[in-house]
Design a protein around this motif. Structure first.
Motif, PDB file in Angstrom:
ATOM      1  N   THR A  70       9.571   1.152  -6.294  1.00  0.00           N
ATOM      2  CA  THR A  70       8.192   0.896  -5.900  1.00  0.00           C
ATOM      3  C   THR A  70       8.129  -0.429  -5.164  1.00  0.00           C
ATOM      4  O   THR A  70       8.679  -1.428  -5.626  1.00  0.00           O
ATOM      5  CB  THR A  70       7.293   0.848  -7.153  1.00  0.00           C
ATOM      6  OG1 THR A  70       7.381   2.108  -7.816  1.00  0.00           O
ATOM      7  CG2 THR A  70       5.849   0.552  -6.796  1.00  0.00           C
TER       8      THR A  70
ATOM      9  N   VAL B 246       2.814  -2.240  -3.539  1.00  0.00           N
ATOM     10  CA  VAL B 246       2.228  -1.191  -4.364  1.00  0.00           C
ATOM     11  C   VAL B 246       2.187  -1.640  -5.822  1.00  0.00           C
ATOM     12  O   VAL B 246       1.170  -1.466  -6.517  1.00  0.00           O
ATOM     13  CB  VAL B 246       2.995   0.141  -4.208  1.00  0.00           C
ATOM     14  CG1 VAL B 246       2.521   1.176  -5.221  1.00  0.00           C
ATOM     15  CG2 VAL B 246       2.862   0.672  -2.789  1.00  0.00           C
TER      16      VAL B 246
ATOM     17  N   SER C  59      -0.599  -4.209  -6.395  1.00  0.00           N
ATOM     18  CA  SER C  59      -1.899  -3.549  -6.365  1.00  0.00           C
ATOM     19  C   SER C  59      -2.123  -2.752  -7.652  1.00  0.00           C
ATOM     20  O   SER C  59      -3.203  -2.819  -8.256  1.00  0.00           O
ATOM     21  CB  SER C  59      -1.987  -2.635  -5.153  1.00  0.00           C
ATOM     22  OG  SER C  59      -3.178  -1.902  -5.177  1.00  0.00           O
TER      23      SER C  59
ATOM     24  N   GLU D 235       3.262   8.055  -9.200  1.00  0.00           N
ATOM     25  CA  GLU D 235       3.488   7.709  -7.799  1.00  0.00           C
ATOM     26  C   GLU D 235       4.185   8.890  -7.140  1.00  0.00           C
ATOM     27  O   GLU D 235       5.164   9.414  -7.656  1.00  0.00           O
ATOM     28  CB  GLU D 235       4.347   6.450  -7.687  1.00  0.00           C
ATOM     29  CG  GLU D 235       4.506   5.971  -6.270  1.00  0.00           C
ATOM     30  CD  GLU D 235       5.288   4.667  -6.157  1.00  0.00           C
ATOM     31  OE1 GLU D 235       5.919   4.481  -5.096  1.00  0.00           O
ATOM     32  OE2 GLU D 235       5.278   3.866  -7.095  1.00  0.00           O
TER      33      GLU D 235
ATOM     34  N   TYR E  30      -1.348   4.297  -0.124  1.00  0.00           N
ATOM     35  CA  TYR E  30      -0.661   3.117   0.406  1.00  0.00           C
ATOM     36  C   TYR E  30       0.105   3.549   1.652  1.00  0.00           C
ATOM     37  O   TYR E  30       1.160   4.183   1.558  1.00  0.00           O
ATOM     38  CB  TYR E  30       0.288   2.514  -0.640  1.00  0.00           C
ATOM     39  CG  TYR E  30      -0.472   2.009  -1.845  1.00  0.00           C
ATOM     40  CD1 TYR E  30      -1.045   0.744  -1.853  1.00  0.00           C
ATOM     41  CD2 TYR E  30      -0.651   2.823  -2.968  1.00  0.00           C
ATOM     42  CE1 TYR E  30      -1.769   0.290  -2.938  1.00  0.00           C
ATOM     43  CE2 TYR E  30      -1.369   2.374  -4.053  1.00  0.00           C
ATOM     44  CZ  TYR E  30      -1.921   1.112  -4.032  1.00  0.00           C
ATOM     45  OH  TYR E  30      -2.641   0.672  -5.118  1.00  0.00           O
TER      46      TYR E  30
ATOM     47  N   THR F 227       2.789   6.775   0.456  1.00  0.00           N
ATOM     48  CA  THR F 227       2.663   6.685  -0.994  1.00  0.00           C
ATOM     49  C   THR F 227       1.242   6.957  -1.478  1.00  0.00           C
ATOM     50  O   THR F 227       0.280   6.446  -0.924  1.00  0.00           O
ATOM     51  CB  THR F 227       3.112   5.286  -1.476  1.00  0.00           C
ATOM     52  OG1 THR F 227       4.443   5.052  -1.024  1.00  0.00           O
ATOM     53  CG2 THR F 227       3.071   5.175  -2.989  1.00  0.00           C
TER      54      THR F 227
END
Length: 186
Positions: free
Chosen positions: A24, A28, A31, A148, A170, A174
């Motif tokens: 990841t 991301v 956030s 995710e 994202y 993503t």
């Protein structure tokens, strides 16, 4: 790749060689943890398809009480990263199949308040894992499940106990979804 904040802030995490693990991104992750806020502190965490352990170890660094990190291929890297970040005392590493591990954890009576599920994209694994979590007894009544997946993986599997509460995109690659237990379901 590193732990962003908390007691292990700045600890660098090893990643396996090759492209089989897609960690990841820090953007991301930052956030996501901003969205979760204080809901990490004191929680029991399950990190499925853990890879480097980035999400589970970040949660521990930010005050989670315990984490189980599960991955079939990266057990040694998970252990090294937990030790390097000085978080190994609060982490259990399970090297093996995610679905068999879920069954084992359920049989052991383990319960989790926060679950991360970040499998390889476009292989149907997040759908299978979410369906298995929905049917398992490993989720506490306050559990949040963070998935995710690829931005183009929009279809949701049928769920009986979990419901979608938030969705964030994202870039073009993503999609992060957060699910919570429905009222009255445990």
């Amino acid at each position: 790749m590193r732990i962003i904040t908390g007691k292990a802030r700045g600890a660098r995490l090893k990643a396996p060689k090759g492209l089989s693990t897609r960690p990841t991104s820090d953007r991301v992750k930052e956030s996501l943890f901003s969205i979760l806020g204080g809901r990490v502190v004191g929680r029991r965490v399950l990190d499925l398809f853990a890879g480097t352990g980035s999400l589970g170890l970040e949660a521990l660094s930010r005050g989670a009480s315990f984490a189980v990190l599960v991955d079939r291929a990266t057990g040694d890297i998970l252990r090294d990263n937990a030790e390097h970040a000085h978080l190994a005392d609060a982490a259990r590493i399970m090297r093996g199949d995610v679905f068999a591990s879920l069954s084992r954890l359920g049989a052991e009576g383990e319960r989790f308040d926060l679950v991360f599920c970040d499998p390889p994209y476009a292989k149907g694994l997040w759908e299978r894992a979410l369906t298995a979590l929905d049917a398992s007894m490993v989720l506490s009544k306050e559990a949040l499940v963070v998935v995710e997946c690829g931005a183009d993986e929009k279809a949701l599997p049928p769920l009986s106990r979990l419901s979608l509460v938030r969705e964030e995109h994202y870039g073009h690659t993503t999609l992060v979804r957060i699910f919570a237990m429905r009222e009255g379901d445990v």
